[in-house]
Motif scaffolding. Structure first.
Motif, PDB file in Angstrom:
ATOM      1  N   ASP A  64     127.927  74.676  15.997  1.00  6.43           N
ATOM      2  CA  ASP A  64     127.585  75.236  17.312  1.00  6.43           C
ATOM      3  C   ASP A  64     126.160  75.781  17.326  1.00  6.43           C
ATOM      4  N   ASP A  68     123.020  74.621  19.674  1.00  3.65           N
ATOM      5  CA  ASP A  68     122.213  75.559  20.462  1.00  3.65           C
ATOM      6  C   ASP A  68     120.725  75.332  20.205  1.00  3.65           C
ATOM      7  N   THR A  71     118.788  72.492  21.888  1.00  3.76           N
ATOM      8  CA  THR A  71     118.401  72.659  23.294  1.00  3.76           C
ATOM      9  C   THR A  71     117.006  73.246  23.431  1.00  3.76           C
ATOM     10  N   ALA A  75     117.909  77.556  24.497  1.00  2.00           N
ATOM     11  CA  ALA A  75     118.824  78.293  23.616  1.00  2.00           C
ATOM     12  C   ALA A  75     118.840  79.767  24.012  1.00  2.00           C
ATOM     13  N   GLU A  76     120.024  80.287  24.172  1.00  2.00           N
ATOM     14  CA  GLU A  76     120.205  81.687  24.560  1.00  2.00           C
ATOM     15  C   GLU A  76     120.048  82.569  23.318  1.00  2.00           C
ATOM     16  N   VAL A  80     122.449  82.700  19.869  1.00  2.00           N
ATOM     17  CA  VAL A  80     121.932  82.256  18.574  1.00  2.00           C
ATOM     18  C   VAL A  80     122.063  83.379  17.548  1.00  2.00           C
TER      19      VAL A  80
END
Length: 113
Positions: A64, A68, A71, A75-76, A80
């Motif tokens: 996961d 992330d 992206t 990415a948040e 992360v």
């Protein structure tokens, strides 16, 4: 990641001219995230096939986390950081991964605060 630091001063006209200073020139966030993704994928490869406590959780969380990071800018940061803290906590006592865990932790801190 090799940052090249340059200090350039451009003075136009007399000594009271405009002064322009530049700082760190690097590949930017995209390069840093790409480098971090490589480290995470390397850790995922090394973890695969081991007999660790909560093996499946570690592998799933690394998968996961890698998704992330793929992206890029989307990415948040909180996600992360949270995923990485989970992996780091599960691998904290496993000496064979300590160097890679430290490198990833450093990069996550630098990129995602």
């Amino acid at each position: 990641m090799g940052h090249r630091i340059t200090n350039k001063v451009s003075i136009g006209g007399d000594n009271s001219g405009k002064i322009t200073q530049t700082g760190i020139e690097a590949g930017g966030a995209e390069t840093a995230v790409s480098s971090l993704l490589e480290l995470v994928e390397r850790l995922a490869t090394e973890v695969r096939g081991q007999d660790l406590a909560k093996q499946e959780v570690v592998e799933d969380t690394l998968t996961d986390l890698a998704a992330d990071l793929r992206t890029g800018d989307a990415a948040e940061p909180a996600v992360v950081r949270s995923r990485w803290e989970k992996v780091k906590g599960l691998l904290g006592g496993v000496v064979q991964f300590s160097e890679l865990v430290a490198k990833i932790s450093d990069q996550v801190q630098k990129i995602f605060g």
